[in-house]
Motif scaffolding. Structure first.
Motif, PDB file in Angstrom:
ATOM      1  N   MET A  63       0.995  -1.271   0.117  1.00 38.07           N
ATOM      2  CA  MET A  63      -0.071   0.181  -0.073  1.00 38.07           C
ATOM      3  C   MET A  63       0.790   1.379   0.078  1.00 38.07           C
ATOM      4  SD  MET A  63      -3.265  -0.568   0.117  1.00 38.07           S
ATOM      5  CE  MET A  63      -4.165  -1.899   0.059  1.00 38.07           C
ATOM      6  N   SER A  69      -5.825   7.102   4.218  1.00 36.61           N
ATOM      7  CA  SER A  69      -6.305   6.704   2.722  1.00 36.61           C
ATOM      8  C   SER A  69      -4.923   6.169   2.170  1.00 36.61           C
ATOM      9  CB  SER A  69      -6.852   7.997   2.079  1.00 36.61           C
ATOM     10  OG  SER A  69      -7.088   7.298   0.816  1.00 36.61           O
ATOM     11  N   TYR A  70      -5.234   4.798   1.623  1.00 35.15           N
ATOM     12  CA  TYR A  70      -3.877   4.060   0.976  1.00 35.15           C
ATOM     13  C   TYR A  70      -4.600   3.514  -0.530  1.00 35.15           C
ATOM     14  CZ  TYR A  70      -2.092   4.885   5.523  1.00 35.15           C
ATOM     15  OH  TYR A  70      -1.543   5.905   6.752  1.00 35.15           O
ATOM     16  N   THR A  71      -3.725   3.167  -1.355  1.00 39.38           N
ATOM     17  CA  THR A  71      -3.940   2.487  -2.240  1.00 39.38           C
ATOM     18  C   THR A  71      -2.753   1.580  -2.729  1.00 39.38           C
ATOM     19  OG1 THR A  71      -3.167   3.927  -3.863  1.00 39.38           O
ATOM     20  CG2 THR A  71      -5.338   4.252  -3.177  1.00 39.38           C
ATOM     21  N   SER A  84      -6.440  -5.000  -7.502  1.00 39.78           N
ATOM     22  CA  SER A  84      -6.204  -3.515  -7.085  1.00 39.78           C
ATOM     23  C   SER A  84      -6.774  -3.371  -5.737  1.00 39.78           C
ATOM     24  CB  SER A  84      -6.348  -2.582  -8.181  1.00 39.78           C
ATOM     25  OG  SER A  84      -8.060  -2.448  -8.434  1.00 39.78           O
ATOM     26  N   SER A  86      -7.456  -0.816  -1.844  1.00 43.02           N
ATOM     27  CA  SER A  86      -7.209   0.429  -1.197  1.00 43.02           C
ATOM     28  C   SER A  86      -7.475   0.136   0.242  1.00 43.02           C
ATOM     29  CB  SER A  86      -8.625   1.458  -1.756  1.00 43.02           C
ATOM     30  OG  SER A  86      -9.705   0.797  -1.565  1.00 43.02           O
ATOM     31  N   LYS A 102     -11.783  -2.503 -11.164  1.00 37.39           N
ATOM     32  CA  LYS A 102     -12.200  -1.460 -10.268  1.00 37.39           C
ATOM     33  C   LYS A 102     -13.959  -1.497 -10.410  1.00 37.39           C
ATOM     34  CE  LYS A 102      -8.508   1.746 -10.646  1.00 37.39           C
ATOM     35  NZ  LYS A 102      -7.976   3.200 -10.782  1.00 37.39           N
TER      36      LYS A 102
END
Length: 113
Positions: A63, A69-71, A84, A86, A102
């Protein structure tokens, strides 16, 4: 004189460590399945590694981000598929989400230990 020096050294040490405070995501988390996952800083990102359970020792994610907030990417350890992902933090909860294109997403909430 010595007392002043010790006080100055302690203040300098305290000021220098304040800049190195860990991100909120760093630490041990109880996953939705009851296992323990460790999130630690690694190479400018945050690595997620399982500590307990059938897949203990397996790295299951990366991450990037800060604050709440992380992705990045999350791997399902059961089938080795990577998605993918988050993560968002609210208090002692970490909401993890993995998505295919997504569009098709699955979420879990982890709890800080």
């Amino acid at each position: 004189m010595i007392r002043t020096f010790i006080l100055a050294a302690a203040m300098t040490l305290g000021a220098s460590t304040a800049g190195f405070a860990a991100e909120p995501i760093v630490g041990d988390w109880k996953t939705a399945s009851g296992e323990t996952a460790a999130i630690a800083s690694c190479g400018g990102a945050y690595c997620i590694t399982l500590k307990t359970g059938k897949h203990a020792g397996k790295r299951i994610g990366n991450m990037n981000g800060s604050g709440d907030s992380y992705t990045g990417e999350i791997t399902d350890p059961a089938n080795d598929k990577t998605y993918s992902g988050s993560a968002s933090i609210q208090g002692t909860s970490l909401k993890m989400q993995g998505c295919v294109l997504k569009v098709l997403c699955k979420s879990q909430t982890w709890t800080r230990m």
